[in-house]
Structure formats: C-alpha cells, structure tokens
Design a protein around this motif. Structure first.
Motif, PDB file in Angstrom:
ATOM      1  N   ALA A 307       0.950  -1.342   0.057  1.00  0.00           N
ATOM      2  CA  ALA A 307      -0.107   0.179  -0.087  1.00  0.00           C
ATOM      3  C   ALA A 307       0.931   1.209  -0.003  1.00  0.00           C
ATOM      4  O   ALA A 307       0.749   2.135  -0.843  1.00  0.00           O
ATOM      5  CB  ALA A 307      -1.066  -0.034   1.469  1.00  0.00           C
ATOM      6  N   GLN A 337      -2.659   4.043  -7.201  1.00  0.00           N
ATOM      7  CA  GLN A 337      -3.280   3.659  -8.576  1.00  0.00           C
ATOM      8  C   GLN A 337      -4.106   2.857  -8.748  1.00  0.00           C
ATOM      9  O   GLN A 337      -5.039   2.411  -9.826  1.00  0.00           O
ATOM     10  CB  GLN A 337      -1.806   3.546  -9.741  1.00  0.00           C
ATOM     11  CG  GLN A 337      -1.447   1.989  -9.718  1.00  0.00           C
ATOM     12  CD  GLN A 337      -0.365   1.851  -8.617  1.00  0.00           C
ATOM     13  OE1 GLN A 337      -0.438   2.371  -7.603  1.00  0.00           O
ATOM     14  NE2 GLN A 337       0.475   0.838  -8.664  1.00  0.00           N
ATOM     15  N   PHE A 352       3.934 -12.804  -9.929  1.00  0.00           N
ATOM     16  CA  PHE A 352       3.294 -12.021 -10.749  1.00  0.00           C
ATOM     17  C   PHE A 352       3.690 -10.515 -10.268  1.00  0.00           C
ATOM     18  O   PHE A 352       3.508 -10.201  -8.881  1.00  0.00           O
ATOM     19  CB  PHE A 352       1.885 -12.029 -10.783  1.00  0.00           C
ATOM     20  CG  PHE A 352       1.298 -10.778 -11.711  1.00  0.00           C
ATOM     21  CD1 PHE A 352       0.951 -10.857 -13.235  1.00  0.00           C
ATOM     22  CD2 PHE A 352       0.885  -9.678 -11.086  1.00  0.00           C
ATOM     23  CE1 PHE A 352       0.518  -9.630 -13.575  1.00  0.00           C
ATOM     24  CE2 PHE A 352       0.229  -8.715 -11.638  1.00  0.00           C
ATOM     25  CZ  PHE A 352      -0.003  -8.659 -12.920  1.00  0.00           C
ATOM     26  N   VAL A 359       9.398  -8.940  -6.851  1.00  0.00           N
ATOM     27  CA  VAL A 359       9.598 -10.480  -7.046  1.00  0.00           C
ATOM     28  C   VAL A 359       8.173 -11.067  -7.235  1.00  0.00           C
ATOM     29  O   VAL A 359       8.135 -11.982  -7.797  1.00  0.00           O
ATOM     30  CB  VAL A 359      10.312 -10.853  -5.831  1.00  0.00           C
ATOM     31  CG1 VAL A 359      10.183 -12.491  -5.810  1.00  0.00           C
ATOM     32  CG2 VAL A 359      11.477 -10.270  -5.389  1.00  0.00           C
ATOM     33  N   LEU A 361       5.878 -12.471  -4.874  1.00  0.00           N
ATOM     34  CA  LEU A 361       5.611 -13.422  -3.985  1.00  0.00           C
ATOM     35  C   LEU A 361       4.898 -12.719  -2.820  1.00  0.00           C
ATOM     36  O   LEU A 361       4.239 -13.744  -2.162  1.00  0.00           O
ATOM     37  CB  LEU A 361       7.005 -14.028  -3.540  1.00  0.00           C
ATOM     38  CG  LEU A 361       7.511 -15.172  -4.297  1.00  0.00           C
ATOM     39  CD1 LEU A 361       8.584 -15.531  -3.709  1.00  0.00           C
ATOM     40  CD2 LEU A 361       6.546 -16.187  -4.828  1.00  0.00           C
ATOM     41  N   LEU A 363       1.843 -11.349  -2.256  1.00  0.00           N
ATOM     42  CA  LEU A 363       0.498 -11.827  -2.350  1.00  0.00           C
ATOM     43  C   LEU A 363       0.452 -12.851  -2.313  1.00  0.00           C
ATOM     44  O   LEU A 363      -0.546 -13.433  -1.557  1.00  0.00           O
ATOM     45  CB  LEU A 363      -0.127 -10.886  -3.232  1.00  0.00           C
ATOM     46  CG  LEU A 363      -0.418  -9.186  -2.948  1.00  0.00           C
ATOM     47  CD1 LEU A 363      -1.328  -8.661  -4.151  1.00  0.00           C
ATOM     48  CD2 LEU A 363      -1.033  -9.029  -1.756  1.00  0.00           C
ATOM     49  N   ALA A 364       0.955 -13.749  -3.198  1.00  0.00           N
ATOM     50  CA  ALA A 364       1.014 -15.281  -3.270  1.00  0.00           C
ATOM     51  C   ALA A 364       1.070 -15.695  -1.829  1.00  0.00           C
ATOM     52  O   ALA A 364       0.244 -16.632  -1.446  1.00  0.00           O
ATOM     53  CB  ALA A 364       1.753 -15.587  -4.334  1.00  0.00           C
TER      54      ALA A 364
HETATM   55  P1  ADP Z   1       5.592  -7.480  -5.476  1.00  0.00           P
HETATM   56  O1  ADP Z   1       5.374  -6.317  -4.391  1.00  0.00           O
HETATM   57  O2  ADP Z   1       6.795  -7.870  -5.323  1.00  0.00           O
HETATM   58  O3  ADP Z   1       5.254  -7.025  -6.906  1.00  0.00           O
HETATM   59  P2  ADP Z   1       3.218  -8.765  -4.489  1.00  0.00           P
HETATM   60  O4  ADP Z   1       2.793 -10.086  -4.584  1.00  0.00           O
HETATM   61  O5  ADP Z   1       2.961  -8.187  -3.204  1.00  0.00           O
HETATM   62  O6  ADP Z   1       4.442  -8.585  -5.235  1.00  0.00           O
HETATM   63  O7  ADP Z   1       2.203  -7.815  -5.466  1.00  0.00           O
HETATM   64  C1  ADP Z   1       2.054  -8.271  -6.946  1.00  0.00           C
HETATM   65  C2  ADP Z   1       1.559  -7.307  -7.598  1.00  0.00           C
HETATM   66  O8  ADP Z   1       0.150  -6.795  -7.050  1.00  0.00           O
HETATM   67  C3  ADP Z   1       2.225  -5.920  -7.448  1.00  0.00           C
HETATM   68  O9  ADP Z   1       3.447  -5.841  -8.475  1.00  0.00           O
HETATM   69  C4  ADP Z   1       1.006  -4.774  -7.972  1.00  0.00           C
HETATM   70  O10 ADP Z   1       1.048  -4.750  -9.255  1.00  0.00           O
HETATM   71  C5  ADP Z   1      -0.062  -5.507  -7.283  1.00  0.00           C
HETATM   72  N1  ADP Z   1      -0.555  -4.753  -6.336  1.00  0.00           N
HETATM   73  C6  ADP Z   1      -0.185  -5.053  -4.862  1.00  0.00           C
HETATM   74  N2  ADP Z   1      -0.711  -4.599  -3.884  1.00  0.00           N
HETATM   75  C7  ADP Z   1      -1.260  -3.267  -4.618  1.00  0.00           C
HETATM   76  C8  ADP Z   1      -1.682  -2.101  -4.067  1.00  0.00           C
HETATM   77  N3  ADP Z   1      -2.115  -1.882  -2.850  1.00  0.00           N
HETATM   78  N4  ADP Z   1      -2.052  -1.239  -4.970  1.00  0.00           N
HETATM   79  C9  ADP Z   1      -1.831  -1.498  -6.444  1.00  0.00           C
HETATM   80  N5  ADP Z   1      -1.432  -2.463  -6.753  1.00  0.00           N
HETATM   81  C10 ADP Z   1      -1.113  -3.562  -5.839  1.00  0.00           C
END
Ligand code: ADP
Length: 398
Positions: A307, A337, A352, A359, A361, A363-364
C-alpha cells in the motif's frame, strides 16, 4: 381507462344529471386518473392534498344531488379507500371520520330547511355511514398485509443477493487456493529437478575457470558469467522452493488490533521518513482469532508495504479492523493507482509483479497463509483511486 368508463357510466345512469353533477364527476375522474401518473403527486404532502380534494368533491356531489337522500353517498369511499391504502392507522381513521361527518352534516342542513327527519331516514343515514369504517378497516388491513408481504419479499431478495455475493467470493477463494496449490506442486517439482543440473553447471564452470586462469582472458570472463547467472538461477530456485514449502502454523489466541499495530509500527521504524502516513482505525470489539502471530504479521507487513509503495508521496495508508457477524476483518486501504480489473486475480499468482524490482511473492504467500488459517483475502479496487485489501479470519467464540 376503467376509471373513465366508470365515471361516464355514473353520469349516464344518473336520472336528470345536472351540469354541476357532471362537472364534479369529471373533476373526480381527473383526480383519480392523474394521481398515479404524475411523479410530482408521489410525495406524502401531495397525496394528502389529493385525499382532501376527493373528500371535498364527494361532499359537493352529495350536496348537489339531494344531500342526505343522495344516492351518491358511496362516493365518500374514494377518499376513505385512498387513505386506507396510503396513510397510517391515524390518518385513515381521521379521513373516515371526516367522510362520515361530510355525509352526516346534511342531517342538520336538511332539518334547517324544514325537512322532517323521520326515524327511517335516520336509520338509513346511519346504515350508509357505517359502511365507511367497514370498508376503511378492511382496505387498511389488506393494504397493511400487502406492505408486509412486499417488505418480506424485499428482505428475501436482499438476503439472496448477499448469499450470492458470498458464494461468488467463496468460489473465487477456492479457485485461487486450487490454483496456488497446483502452482506450488509444479514449482516444487521443477525447482527440485533444476537444483542438481545447476549444481553440476556451477561446479564445472568453476573447474573450467581454474583451468583457464591466467591464460585465456575471454574464456575466464565467460566462465565468471556462467557462475554469476547460475547463482541468480539458484536464488530463484531457492525462492520457488520457499514458496512451495508446506507451512507449519504455530497457532495461539491473537489480538488482531495489537498485531496490526505491531506490523504498522515495524514499518514506521523501517521507513522512518514516511512515519506519519499510516492511519490506524481499530474496532475495539474485535474478538480473539486462532492464528500464527508471526505468519499473520508477515501478511500485514506485506499488505501495508504494498500500500505504501502504491501510494503517492504524501498520501495516507489506513489500517482498519472490524468485527463482522462471523469474522474479524483487517483492511489495508490506500489511495494509489489501484489494481486493474484484468490483474485482480493474477496479483495473487506467484511471481506476478508490475514493479521493476518486484519479486511477486508477497500476495501469493499472504494468500496461502490466510488460506491455511481458514480465512480469505479479497481486493476491492477502483483503478486510479486506490485499493483495499481485506483479510477476514474466523473469530473464536469467547
Ligand atoms: P511485489 O510487491 O513484489 O510486486 P506482490 O505479490 O506483493 O509482489 O504484489 C503483486 C502485484 O500486485 C504488484 O506488483 C502490484 O501490481 C499489485 N499490487 C499489490 N498491492 C497493491 C496495491 N496496494 N495497489 C495496487 N497494486 C497492488
């Protein structure tokens, strides 16, 4: 159409209909026709005025057609029925009493004109007037029943819509869990198979490097490239294996507010310059959850970090907790955004990322941890206006 026919029929069957009588009937027909068609007449005030107009026209019609002896006395049912279908019990009773009074007032008027009030006339008048409360009560009861049924139908429709929403959320979670499990297995298998050949390549490159040392400069540089790239590939394989490793939860009773506070503070310390940007909004009634505190903290740190990264420089990130009927919810909300609709599901896939040095990872892993806790993680986002990631965990009954 039916109203027009009915009022025309009244005018036609009436013996020696006078001009006033026809004019009043026409007035009533207009009021009756216009009421349901004009949106401006939908307000409670307009409805009251219409009832008063019907009452007044009914009174006039009886007045010009023989007063107490008029055959038009049932015309007073128009305002009474309108009141019973649209007003509360008090309003309905008032209009019924006024309707009865509008008829009975012709008794003293008749007497003042010297008309003899015989017992039969009085009895007939009383009988006619008694129909007003009778019809009024019956109509009110039916209208109230209708309203109750409509309310019940609306409630069922709302419940159904809510159940539908939950079902699709649950389906989404199941699909995601299955996908992550399959990806995990595939990743683990592939990473494991890659480990040995990578080891051999690394060892061979090292040996080759020693052999050509001091001799061929180009060959030495090439072997060092091989070593560097193999190391990078090894790190990646390590991450794959990390992701695929089964989680072992060490559960205990966790106060979610304290945990969210700790996660926020950890980030405040880490990102000292952006300390003021985390706003906490904790619900003091949240129940204790059975969870692994370290893993859950990792999830929150991931979400808050994402965030903060998504937010413009001075924007605030809100961490909010909430107790719902069956779960404790933690929401991390930003004004960044947002997440594009086509990425909504993909962002939970391992690796993704839309960030140049990401990287993919966070959220996964978070989704896996929350899933293992029997909870769910969802994202609500309006692209361009921010995102809200909500973790919901089943609460323990205290
Ligand atoms: P990373 O932070 O390494 O990219 P995450 O798995 O944490 O990996 O997040 C994956 C993708 O999810 C991010 O690259 C972004 O595109 C999207 N994302 C995650 N959190 C947010 C957020 N708070 N606002 C917008 N997009 C987000």
């Amino acid at each position: 159409m039916a109203w027009l026919l009915l009022f025309s029929a009244l005018a036609v069957v009436s013996p020696q209909a006078t001009a006033e009588e026809i004019a009043i009937l026409a007035g009533l027909a207009v009021v009756q026709l216009a009421a349901p068609r004009l949106a401006a007449l939908e307000t409670p005030k307009a409805r009251n005025i219409l009832i008063a107009v019907k009452l007044g026209l009914g009174f006039l019609l009886i007045g010009v057609t023989g007063g107490i002896l008029s055959s038009y006395y049932p015309i007073l049912l128009l305002p009474v029925v309108s009141a019973a279908t649209t007003l509360g019990p008090g309003g309905t009773a008032l209009v019924t009493v006024l309707g009865a009074a509008a008829y009975l007032v012709f008794l003293p008027i008749a007497a003042s004109f010297g008309y003899p009030l015989l017992p039969e006339t009085l009895r007939e008048a009383a009988l006619r007037v008694l129909f007003l409360p009778l019809v009024s009560f019956l109509t009110y009861q039916m209208a109230a029943e209708n309203r109750e049924q409509a309310r019940r139908a609306q409630r069922s429709a709302d419940d159904l819509a809510e159940a539908n929403r939950r079902l699709s959320e649950a389906e989404e979670t199941v699909r995601r869990t299955e996908r992550l499990a399959a990806l995990g297995q595939l990743t683990a298998g592939l990473a494991h198979e890659l480990r040995n050949p990578l080891g051999t390549i690394r060892a061979s490159a090292e040996m080759l490097g020693k052999r050509v040392a001091g001799g061929d400069a180009v060959a030495a540089e090439l072997t060092s490239y091989i070593e560097g790239e193999v190391d990078r590939a090894n790190t990646l394989v390590g991450r794959f294996l990390d992701f695929a490793r089964p989680l072992r939860l060490r559960k205990s009773g966790v106060d979610v507010n304290a945990l969210a506070d700790r996660a926020a503070e950890a980030l405040v310390r880490e990102k000292a310059g952006r300390a003021g940007r985390i706003h906490k909004n904790f619900d003091p009634t949240v129940k204790i959850v059975e969870a692994d505190p370290d893993l859950l903290e990792r999830v929150l740190v991931n979400l808050i970090l994402n965030a903060l990264e998504a937010s413009p420089d001075e924007a605030t990130v809100t961490v909010k907790t909430r107790q719902t009927a069956e779960a404790v919810e933690i929401t991390v909300l930003d004004r960044g955004q947002g997440v594009a609709p086509e990425h909504r599901e993909q962002i939970f896939n391992p690796f993704f990322t839309t960030k140049p040095t990401g990287v993919g990872l966070g959220l996964a892993i978070s989704a896996r941890i929350v899933g293992e806790h029997g909870g769910a993680i969802r994202v609500d986002s309006e692209p361009g206006r921010g995102a809200a990631f909500t973790v919901s965990l089943p609460a323990v009954e205290s």
